[in-house]
Design an enzyme around this catalytic site. Structure first.
Site, PDB file in Angstrom:
ATOM      1  CE  LYS A 164       2.015  46.114  16.416  1.00  0.00           C
ATOM      2  NZ  LYS A 164       2.291  45.422  15.134  1.00  0.00           N
ATOM      3  CE1 TYR A 213      -3.262  43.974  15.146  1.00  0.00           C
ATOM      4  CE2 TYR A 213      -3.865  42.113  16.529  1.00  0.00           C
ATOM      5  CZ  TYR A 213      -3.969  43.447  16.220  1.00  0.00           C
ATOM      6  OH  TYR A 213      -4.775  44.271  16.964  1.00  0.00           O
ATOM      7  CB  CYS A 214       0.192  44.552  11.047  1.00  0.00           C
ATOM      8  SG  CYS A 214       0.559  45.718   9.701  1.00  0.00           S
ATOM      9  N   PRO A 215       3.511  43.091  11.984  1.00  0.00           N
ATOM     10  CG  PRO A 215       5.028  41.336  11.682  1.00  0.00           C
ATOM     11  CD  PRO A 215       3.574  41.688  11.535  1.00  0.00           C
TER      12      PRO A 215
END
Length: 279
Positions: free
Chosen positions: A161, A148-150
């Protein structure tokens, strides 16, 4: 070109720890605090500052998230899971904040010399590497597809991550912000956001391409390193690191002289969030 070591080895660092006091407060207050610090540091009214903060059971949405076709349904889902959704008026996408996630803001000044965007990211990357000697040589910075939110400065170990970095720039001040997943399950946080997007999109065509979340690509530091760190363990390490980087660490929260300016930025954040929620 400004050196990363030069940015880290300040003549003095101010340290503002909200890792305990902020848990019960809205994350909007942290955005106001970073705006305040950008103003103060950028205008030379405060030394460079590190602020630590934790907010429990919150999902911070970006502007694009609020444009999901079924955003109301998606936010209602988050609430049923015990999370409060808020919208930040900036780039980036949804991120999870909870009691196992430590946020760090490094606030620097461009009053004397400009700091480009990549230098801001590199400062935080080096700070985290110094903070976690157990991960020496393992922390990489590149986009983790499926997270998420890459972003290009996703921090990972073995392809998983554990942190993401963003920047906020205001009045010659720069707040480089990171969320560090210290404890808990990274994949469970990612699964929450995967369901959020599934409910928010529901198969509709969208102009913006939302991330296809793969929970297995996210993890916490404790999961990755086999450690049992608490948030406070890392906060203590931050204090020790700052003492190593500078001869002068000033532990200081907001002062009486800064309250009025903080209230100004707090009201601005609240007004922006209200405006976004009304769209």
């Amino acid at each position: 070109m400004i050196e990363i070591d030069e940015l880290l080895q300040q003549e003095a660092w101010r340290f503002w720890d909200q890792s305990l006091s902020g848990k019960s407060k809205s994350a909007l207050e942290s955005f106001a605090a970073d705006d305040l610090l950008c103003h103060l540091v950028g205008q030379g009214q405060s030394p460079a500052t590190v602020r630590t903060w934790v907010h429990d059971q919150t999902v911070v949405l970006g502007i694009q998230d609020h444009r999901l076709p079924f955003v109301d349904d998606a936010q209602d889902f988050l609430r049923t899971q015990g999370f409060t959704p808020i919208v930040r008026n900036s780039g980036g996408l949804a991120v999870v904040l909870d009691a196992g996630v430590l946020n760090i803001s490094i606030v620097l000044s461009e009053l004397v010399q400009p700091i480009d965007i990549s230098a801001g990211y590199e400062v935080m990357l080096e700070f985290v590497r110094l903070l976690l000697p157990e991960a020496e040589g393992k922390i990489e910075a590149y986009e983790i597809v499926g997270s998420y939110c890459p972003g290009s400065y996703d921090l990972s170990i073995d392809g998983k991550k554990f942190a993401g970095i963003s920047q906020r720039r205001l009045r010659k001040g720069i707040a480089v912000q990171i969320y560090l997943c210290i404890d808990g399950s990274g994949s469970e946080r990612a699964e929450l956001i995967r369901q959020f997007y599934d409910i928010g999109v529901q198969g509709e065509d969208t102009k913006f391409t939302y991330p296809d979340i793969k929970p297995e690509v996210m993890a916490s530091i404790n999961e990755l390193l086999g450690t049992s760190f608490t948030i406070q363990d890392i906060v203590i390490r931050i204090q020790q690191l700052l003492q190593h980087l500078t001869p002068k660490v000033i532990s200081q929260s907001i002062t009486e002289d800064e309250v009025a300016l903080y209230q100004f930025y707090m009201q601005r954040v609240l007004d922006r969030n209200k405006k976004m929620l009304e769209k």
